[in-house]
Design a protein around this motif. Sequence first.
Motif, short mmCIF file in Angstrom:
data_model
loop_
_atom_site.label_atom_id
_atom_site.label_comp_id
_atom_site.label_asym_id
_atom_site.label_seq_id
_atom_site.Cartn_x
_atom_site.Cartn_y
_atom_site.Cartn_z
N VAL A 1 78.56 7.94 34.40
CA VAL A 1 78.43 6.60 33.81
C VAL A 1 79.70 6.18 33.07
O VAL A 1 79.67 5.30 32.21
CB VAL A 1 77.20 6.52 32.88
CG1 VAL A 1 75.92 6.74 33.68
CG2 VAL A 1 77.30 7.54 31.74
N THR B 1 69.82 6.21 32.40
CA THR B 1 71.19 6.72 32.47
C THR B 1 71.24 7.97 33.34
O THR B 1 70.69 9.02 32.98
CB THR B 1 71.72 7.03 31.06
OG1 THR B 1 71.59 5.86 30.24
CG2 THR B 1 73.18 7.45 31.11
N ASN C 1 78.81 2.70 31.00
CA ASN C 1 78.01 2.87 29.78
C ASN C 1 78.81 3.05 28.50
O ASN C 1 78.23 3.27 27.45
CB ASN C 1 77.06 4.06 29.95
CG ASN C 1 75.89 3.74 30.85
OD1 ASN C 1 76.05 3.19 31.93
ND2 ASN C 1 74.68 4.08 30.40
#
Length: 433
Positions: free
Chosen positions: A313, A309, A317
Amino acid sequence: MFSKLPFVSLMAALLCCQFTAAEDSLPWPDRNGPTKDGFVDEVNAKGLPTEFNVATGENIKWKTPLENLGNSTPVIGGGKVWFTSATEDGAKQWVYCIDANSGEVLHHKLLFENEDPEPLFNDVNTYASPSCVLESDAVYVHFGEYGTARLNPETAEVEWQRRDLKCRHYRGPGSSPVIFEDLLILTFDGASHQYLTALNKTTGESIWRTDRTTDYGDLDKDGNPKREGDLRKAFGTPGLLKVGGKTQIISIGSRAAYGYDAMTGEEIWKIRHANFNAATPPAFFENLVIINTGDRNAHTVAIEVDQTTKGDVTDTNIRWDRVKGNSRLATPLLIDGRFYMVTDTGVAICLDAKTGEEIWKGRIGGDHVASPIYANGLIYCFNVEGDMIVIRTGDKFELVSKSRLPSGMRASPAVADGKLYLRTFEHLYCIGK
C-alpha cells in the motif's frame, strides 16, 4: 473497528478499569509501560518527582551499583525490578532482579555463556539491549539469537529456554519481546535472517515463523551484499493493533514496514521505505499507524490502515511523510492528538498527529537514546549525558526542570508507585519523594 491495544486514548489509559488484581501488581511490565505507549497511569504517577539532586540526596531513595553493561529497560512487577546485563564482549549474559523498595539485589543470575559472540561493530549497542517483559507468573528474557528464556518470578529459575533461533545480528540485538494472548512474539532483523516468530509462552514451542518479503536492493551483480549487514538491519519492537476485530502485529523493518496477523503470522500489508536500522515501535492515532523508518535520514510516516488494507500500500495509504528532523532512537509519544518526539541531538518536537504539521520545537540538549515517558501532563526525557529534562505538553514549548545524574543512560526509564527507576551506565537509581 480500529483501536490501539489495550487502550486508544489517554483517558482510557488513566481509567484502566479492566486491570485485574494481578495486573495491578505489574506497574511497568513492558519497556514502554503497561499500555505500551510510554504513559504512566494515574495511580503510579501520583507524587512522581520532577527533579532531584544527587549531591544533596534530594528525592534519591536509593542507588545500587551494577556490573557489566546493558541498555535494556527495567521492568517492574511484584515489588521487583528486572533487567539484563552482559560482559562487554558478550561472552556472559545475566538477569538482574532487584527489590523495588530497598535496592537489594535479589538475583544476579548467569543465564547464557557464548563461545564466540559476533563483534557489535558500534559503541552504542550492548549484548543486553532487548528488555524483559513480565506477567504475574513469568519473566521473559531475550538476548536475540544468544538465547530466550522464561523464568519463575519468585525464584528466577529457568522454566524453558531457546538457543536455536538463528540470526546474525551484525550490530547486536535490540528488539524486545511482545506478548499476545498465549504467544511470545520475537523479531529478528539481522544480516543473515529477517523474520518474526511466535513461541508458546508456556512451553517455548515454536508456533509460527514469517520471513520478511522485503526487496533490500543491496546485492551486486554477483548476488553479494554491497554493504555488509546494515541494509538489512533493524532493532524495532512491534506494536499490537486491533483492526476489524482482529489483532495485527505492526512491525518496522529495514526497507519496509508490515502488518501481520498476530495469531498466524500471515503478512497482511506492507509499505516500502528507503531506510534501515529502524528502532522505535509504531504509534497509533485514529486510523493512522505512525512509524519512524530508521537511520539518520529517517522519515516519520503516517499510514492509513483499516480492514480493507491489503498487499503493498506504499502508493495508496501514506497520509503524511515528514522527511527530516525526526526522532530515530527515542520512542515518540502520542498525547491528545499531538505527536511528541526527541531527536538524537536533543531537539524536542511537537506535531499534529493527523496532518504531520509541526506545532513547535525546542532544544533540550544532549544525545538521546532512551525513550521519554508521559505523566501528570509532563514529558520526562533522558539523555546520554545523564540529564532528566521535564517539559510540558501543549501547543508551545515549555521547559519545566532539569536534573543530572553522575553518569548517563541509554536504557529507558520505568515508573512504579510514584517513583522513577533509572538505569545509568553504573547504577540503578530509585527517584522518589
